[in-house]
Enzyme design. Structure first.
Site, PDB file in Angstrom:
ATOM      1  N   CYS A  90       0.837  -1.207   0.000  1.00  0.00           N
ATOM      2  CA  CYS A  90       0.000   0.000   0.000  1.00  0.00           C
ATOM      3  C   CYS A  90       0.870   1.254   0.000  1.00  0.00           C
ATOM      4  O   CYS A  90       1.914   1.292   0.643  1.00  0.00           O
ATOM      5  CB  CYS A  90      -0.916   0.024   1.224  1.00  0.00           C
ATOM      6  SG  CYS A  90      -2.191  -1.254   1.237  1.00  0.00           S
ATOM      7  N   CYS A 162      -3.164  -7.598   7.825  1.00  0.00           N
ATOM      8  CA  CYS A 162      -3.276  -6.886   6.546  1.00  0.00           C
ATOM      9  C   CYS A 162      -4.726  -6.467   6.378  1.00  0.00           C
ATOM     10  O   CYS A 162      -5.566  -7.265   5.952  1.00  0.00           O
ATOM     11  CB  CYS A 162      -2.819  -7.777   5.389  1.00  0.00           C
ATOM     12  SG  CYS A 162      -2.936  -6.970   3.775  1.00  0.00           S
ATOM     13  N   GLN A 265     -10.490 -11.351 -10.744  1.00  0.00           N
ATOM     14  CA  GLN A 265     -10.374 -10.007 -10.201  1.00  0.00           C
ATOM     15  C   GLN A 265     -10.272 -10.078  -8.684  1.00  0.00           C
ATOM     16  O   GLN A 265     -11.055 -10.755  -8.024  1.00  0.00           O
ATOM     17  CB  GLN A 265     -11.580  -9.154 -10.616  1.00  0.00           C
ATOM     18  CG  GLN A 265     -11.631  -8.816 -12.087  1.00  0.00           C
ATOM     19  CD  GLN A 265     -10.576  -7.793 -12.499  1.00  0.00           C
ATOM     20  OE1 GLN A 265      -9.814  -7.289 -11.676  1.00  0.00           O
ATOM     21  NE2 GLN A 265     -10.526  -7.483 -13.786  1.00  0.00           N
ATOM     22  N   PHE A 294     -10.019 -10.790 -25.230  1.00  0.00           N
ATOM     23  CA  PHE A 294      -9.249 -11.031 -23.998  1.00  0.00           C
ATOM     24  C   PHE A 294     -10.217 -11.469 -22.894  1.00  0.00           C
ATOM     25  O   PHE A 294     -10.200 -10.953 -21.781  1.00  0.00           O
ATOM     26  CB  PHE A 294      -8.484  -9.775 -23.559  1.00  0.00           C
ATOM     27  CG  PHE A 294      -7.648  -9.138 -24.630  1.00  0.00           C
ATOM     28  CD1 PHE A 294      -6.345  -9.556 -24.853  1.00  0.00           C
ATOM     29  CD2 PHE A 294      -8.162  -8.116 -25.415  1.00  0.00           C
ATOM     30  CE1 PHE A 294      -5.561  -8.963 -25.834  1.00  0.00           C
ATOM     31  CE2 PHE A 294      -7.394  -7.516 -26.396  1.00  0.00           C
ATOM     32  CZ  PHE A 294      -6.093  -7.943 -26.607  1.00  0.00           C
ATOM     33  N   ASN A 299     -15.603 -13.709 -17.469  1.00  0.00           N
ATOM     34  CA  ASN A 299     -16.064 -12.752 -16.455  1.00  0.00           C
ATOM     35  C   ASN A 299     -17.102 -11.787 -17.015  1.00  0.00           C
ATOM     36  O   ASN A 299     -18.098 -11.473 -16.353  1.00  0.00           O
ATOM     37  CB  ASN A 299     -14.866 -11.978 -15.895  1.00  0.00           C
ATOM     38  CG  ASN A 299     -15.228 -11.116 -14.699  1.00  0.00           C
ATOM     39  OD1 ASN A 299     -15.844 -11.577 -13.746  1.00  0.00           O
ATOM     40  ND2 ASN A 299     -14.850  -9.854 -14.747  1.00  0.00           N
ATOM     41  N   GLU A 315      -9.868 -15.539 -26.604  1.00  0.00           N
ATOM     42  CA  GLU A 315      -8.819 -15.527 -25.572  1.00  0.00           C
ATOM     43  C   GLU A 315      -7.562 -16.202 -26.113  1.00  0.00           C
ATOM     44  O   GLU A 315      -7.647 -17.127 -26.914  1.00  0.00           O
ATOM     45  CB  GLU A 315      -9.338 -16.259 -24.325  1.00  0.00           C
ATOM     46  CG  GLU A 315      -8.331 -16.585 -23.261  1.00  0.00           C
ATOM     47  CD  GLU A 315      -7.624 -15.359 -22.709  1.00  0.00           C
ATOM     48  OE1 GLU A 315      -6.388 -15.416 -22.586  1.00  0.00           O
ATOM     49  OE2 GLU A 315      -8.293 -14.344 -22.407  1.00  0.00           O
ATOM     50  N   ASN A 342      -4.776 -16.059 -31.622  1.00  0.00           N
ATOM     51  CA  ASN A 342      -3.694 -15.104 -31.412  1.00  0.00           C
ATOM     52  C   ASN A 342      -4.251 -13.723 -31.731  1.00  0.00           C
ATOM     53  O   ASN A 342      -4.520 -13.403 -32.884  1.00  0.00           O
ATOM     54  CB  ASN A 342      -2.513 -15.437 -32.332  1.00  0.00           C
ATOM     55  CG  ASN A 342      -1.363 -14.463 -32.160  1.00  0.00           C
ATOM     56  OD1 ASN A 342      -1.472 -13.465 -31.442  1.00  0.00           O
ATOM     57  ND2 ASN A 342      -0.260 -14.738 -32.828  1.00  0.00           N
ATOM     58  N   ASP A 363     -10.838  -6.384 -22.594  1.00  0.00           N
ATOM     59  CA  ASP A 363     -10.245  -6.249 -21.263  1.00  0.00           C
ATOM     60  C   ASP A 363      -8.823  -6.810 -21.308  1.00  0.00           C
ATOM     61  O   ASP A 363      -8.539  -7.874 -20.768  1.00  0.00           O
ATOM     62  CB  ASP A 363     -11.105  -7.009 -20.239  1.00  0.00           C
ATOM     63  CG  ASP A 363     -10.590  -6.876 -18.818  1.00  0.00           C
ATOM     64  OD1 ASP A 363      -9.691  -6.046 -18.581  1.00  0.00           O
ATOM     65  OD2 ASP A 363     -11.085  -7.604 -17.937  1.00  0.00           O
ATOM     66  N   CYS A 389      -6.270  -1.833 -17.201  1.00  0.00           N
ATOM     67  CA  CYS A 389      -5.498  -1.809 -15.951  1.00  0.00           C
ATOM     68  C   CYS A 389      -4.233  -0.971 -16.113  1.00  0.00           C
ATOM     69  O   CYS A 389      -3.364  -0.985 -15.234  1.00  0.00           O
ATOM     70  CB  CYS A 389      -5.151  -3.227 -15.494  1.00  0.00           C
ATOM     71  SG  CYS A 389      -4.205  -4.187 -16.698  1.00  0.00           S
TER      72      CYS A 389
END
Length: 433
Positions: A90, A162, A265, A294, A299, A315, A342, A363, A389
């Site tokens: 963190c 934690c 996730q 992807f 999900n 994928e 691919n 994603d 991300c």
């Protein structure tokens, strides 16, 4: 005659200066100005004054560390974790959640050159449903270290608690430490992973030497007493199930199974909200054909299939394609197909793409999706949702869509990892008519 002199060590005097912080970057560093240069100072917040020592001086910017804080921001918080500031996990527990979200949203808006429409967030503590803890045997004390890496180091912080871990996982830390520290093989342990699934708690132990029957018995007894599913990993390819069945988690009314090593996730609450918002943004209609690139193990793909006429998930990892197909069968979804491709090659030439798609979701990993942007443009979807991300690669990939006549209709900051420097986001692109 040549004369030789002993080399003198070059000494640098660290400059102590007083600064006022006016901003917080997305990594949780205070931002100030000094001599016309941007100065980054970890540990400081906006509206704080401090004496700092310059530690790195570059042409365009400098870095410094706090010598003495002279004032406190009203948004300064007392960190909940005793390891904060040493553990590398963190970076922002000293800042209010609101300030963290504002600074990340501002960074995202600057990169995307577009206002952030919303922040998708959930609980700021106890959100991590997965953790990998490093293990290290100390010969001098004959003790086992268990914890996370120090910031900027390979050294381990011996973690006792934690607060960002799911409560069930945090409560397990001292028990796991005691169990592993009693094994004969504690010199040969690599790491331990803890996962909180809807189906229960998983423990995956990476060991680098064979376990004795006594050690295996101890681990089995521990897993039964704590109600854990136990997996042993003698190397990166082998995973032995000692106890438990295939784990699964709930996602938007569906049950998704996964292998203990599969990516899921980390933040279950934000994941649920993210998937729901993606479906809402795409405005999925009963007649729509939707492409999910992807797609992992489904999900987004499977929730999309509950609303669309048909969904194709693509994928690059064969095992995830197989898992996606399995999850479709388990959930009784017959209008979804998964393909291993691919994604650097032109998937628009595949037979399943000949009828085109109305909507596209992607994603990708941190590297982004530069290789598929032109393929998406060729498909001419009405709407595109890009989940990212890495804001830098998102900004790069977005340029291709903007040049092709798409506009940014919505931009969300996903607070997937509160108290850290990780910034995730989601964008809706609409085709200009």
């Amino acid at each position: 005659m040549a004369q030789f002199y002993s080399a003198k060590r070059r000494t640098t005097t660290r400059q102590i200066i007083t600064v006022s912080v006016n901003d917080l970057d997305s990594f949780g560093q205070g931002v100030a100005r000094h001599n016309g240069k941007t100065l980054f100072i970890p540990g400081l917040l906006p509206q704080e004054n401090a004496e700092v020592a310059v530690t790195e001086d570059k042409k365009q910017y400098a870095r410094a560390k706090v010598v003495r804080r002279l004032s406190d921001s009203p948004e300064r918080e007392t960190p909940r974790c005793p390891h904060f500031g040493v553990c590398g996990g963190c970076q922002q527990q000293h800042a209010s959640v609101d300030l963290q979200q504002r600074s990340k949203s501002a960074a995202l808006a600057r990169l995307m050159k577009h206002d952030v429409s919303e922040v998708i967030a959930d609980v700021p503590w106890g959100y991590r449903r997965r953790a990998r803890l490093s293990l290290n045997y100390l010969p001098k004390t004959q003790q086992l270290q268990m914890g996370f890496r120090k910031a900027g180091s390979s050294d381990i912080v011996d973690v006792k608690q934690c607060p960002i871990l799911a409560p069930q996982l945090e409560a397990l830390l001292p028990k796991v430490r005691a169990c592993l520290g009693s094994l004969q093989a504690m010199r040969h342990l690599g790491h331990v992973e803890l996962v909180q699934a809807t189906s229960g708690t998983l423990m995956i132990l990476r060991h680098t030497a064979s376990l004795s029957s006594a050690d295996r018995e101890k681990l089995e007894r521990f897993s039964h007493s704590e109600g854990l599913d136990l997996y042993l990993a003698p190397d990166s390819e082998i995973l032995e199930t000692v106890s438990g069945e295939m784990p699964w988690y709930d996602s938007n009314g569906l049950r998704l199974t996964f292998s203990p090593r599969d990516f899921i996730q980390v933040n279950a609450g934000v994941n649920q909200k993210m998937v729901a918002r993606a479906l809402e943004w795409l405005d999925v209609q009963p007649e729509d054909r939707v492409l999910d690139l992807f797609c992992g193990m489904g999900n987004f793909t499977l929730p999309l299939a509950t609303q669309a006429a048909s969904v194709v998930g693509v994928e690059g990892v064969p095992a995830l394609v197989e898992k996606g197909q399995q999850n479709a069968r388990l959930n009784g979804l017959q209008n979804v197909t998964f393909y291993h491709e691919n994604l650097e090659e032109d998937v628009t030439k595949q037979p399943w793409a000949k009828n085109g798609f109305d909507k596209v979701l992607l994603d990708p990993a941190r590297a982004g999706a530069a290789g598929v942007m032109q393929q998406i443009i060729k498909l001419e979807p009405i709407r595109i949702v890009y989940v990212s991300c890495n804001p830098a690669t998102l900004a790069r990939d977005s340029e291709a869509l903007l040049k092709a006549g798409y506009t940014i209709a919505r931009l969300a900051m996903l607070d997937m990892f509160p108290h850290t420097g990780h910034l995730e986001s989601m964008v809706l692109f609409s085709r200009v008519k």
